[in-house]
Design a protein around this motif. Structure first.
Motif, PDB file in Angstrom:
ATOM      1  N   VAL A  62      26.805  -8.364  62.024  1.00 10.34           N
ATOM      2  CA  VAL A  62      27.207  -7.354  62.876  1.00 10.34           C
ATOM      3  C   VAL A  62      28.463  -6.408  62.108  1.00 10.34           C
ATOM      4  O   VAL A  62      29.053  -5.493  62.556  1.00 10.34           O
ATOM      5  N   ASN A  63      28.404  -6.937  60.603  1.00  8.65           N
ATOM      6  CA  ASN A  63      29.209  -6.109  59.646  1.00  8.65           C
ATOM      7  C   ASN A  63      28.469  -5.040  59.185  1.00  8.65           C
ATOM      8  O   ASN A  63      27.939  -5.026  58.037  1.00  8.65           O
ATOM      9  N   ASN A  64      28.487  -4.018  59.996  1.00  8.53           N
ATOM     10  CA  ASN A  64      27.548  -2.605  59.426  1.00  8.53           C
ATOM     11  C   ASN A  64      27.836  -2.150  58.185  1.00  8.53           C
ATOM     12  O   ASN A  64      26.834  -2.182  57.204  1.00  8.53           O
ATOM     13  N   ILE A  68      25.580  -3.058  54.686  1.00 14.39           N
ATOM     14  CA  ILE A  68      24.892  -1.660  54.171  1.00 14.39           C
ATOM     15  C   ILE A  68      25.245  -1.791  52.497  1.00 14.39           C
ATOM     16  O   ILE A  68      24.351  -1.377  51.911  1.00 14.39           O
ATOM     17  N   GLU A  69      26.504  -2.006  52.215  1.00 19.71           N
ATOM     18  CA  GLU A  69      26.912  -2.147  50.843  1.00 19.71           C
ATOM     19  C   GLU A  69      26.248  -3.248  50.246  1.00 19.71           C
ATOM     20  O   GLU A  69      25.846  -3.222  49.072  1.00 19.71           O
ATOM     21  N   LYS A  75      19.502  -4.130  46.543  1.00 17.11           N
ATOM     22  CA  LYS A  75      18.124  -3.403  46.039  1.00 17.11           C
ATOM     23  C   LYS A  75      18.540  -3.070  44.577  1.00 17.11           C
ATOM     24  O   LYS A  75      17.713  -2.616  43.846  1.00 17.11           O
ATOM     25  N   ASN A  76      19.742  -2.826  44.174  1.00 17.57           N
ATOM     26  CA  ASN A  76      20.127  -2.582  42.699  1.00 17.57           C
ATOM     27  C   ASN A  76      20.373  -3.859  41.678  1.00 17.57           C
ATOM     28  O   ASN A  76      20.653  -3.694  40.788  1.00 17.57           O
ATOM     29  N   ALA A  77      19.590  -4.962  42.357  1.00 19.63           N
ATOM     30  CA  ALA A  77      19.754  -6.249  41.718  1.00 19.63           C
ATOM     31  C   ALA A  77      20.889  -6.603  41.043  1.00 19.63           C
ATOM     32  O   ALA A  77      21.095  -7.478  40.154  1.00 19.63           O
ATOM     33  N   GLU A  78      22.033  -6.478  42.006  1.00 18.87           N
ATOM     34  CA  GLU A  78      23.346  -6.793  41.545  1.00 18.87           C
ATOM     35  C   GLU A  78      23.752  -8.196  42.291  1.00 18.87           C
ATOM     36  O   GLU A  78      24.635  -8.861  41.888  1.00 18.87           O
ATOM     37  N   ILE A  79      22.928  -8.460  43.080  1.00 17.06           N
ATOM     38  CA  ILE A  79      23.123  -9.803  43.689  1.00 17.06           C
ATOM     39  C   ILE A  79      22.317 -10.849  43.208  1.00 17.06           C
ATOM     40  O   ILE A  79      21.006 -10.759  43.241  1.00 17.06           O
TER      41      ILE A  79
END
Length: 90
Positions: A62-64, A68-69, A75-79
């Protein structure tokens, strides 16, 4: 496929994923319940962790803006997606 079809299919897939996650959490709970009594500390710890997992999942969904961030970073492999479960997830 047009944009509305894409949105419909992605929404349908997200709903399926969410239902699968709920079933997995329920399955883990059932395994704990079969193997441990309700008074067992490991049962209680497992139950607390499953409740926290579900609560965090709902809050993430629910935290739009935050989601998104998060997805951009993913997608940028930062996680770091590594989840060490004794090599269960390969």
């Amino acid at each position: 496929m047009n944009n509305m079809d894409d949105v419909f299919e992605l929404t349908k897939q997200s709903l399926t994923n969410f239902e699968n996650i709920k079933e997995c959490i329920q399955g883990i709970y059932e395994v704990l319940k079969i193997n441990l009594s309700n008074e067992n500390i490991y049962f209680q710890i497992g139950q607390d962790n499953m409740e926290a997992l579900y609560q965090n999942l709902l809050e993430l969904m629910v935290n739009n803006v935050g989601t998104i961030e998060f997805m951009k970073k993913l997608k940028n492999a930062e996680i770091d997606l590594d989840l060490p479960l004794d090599n269960l997830l390969r």
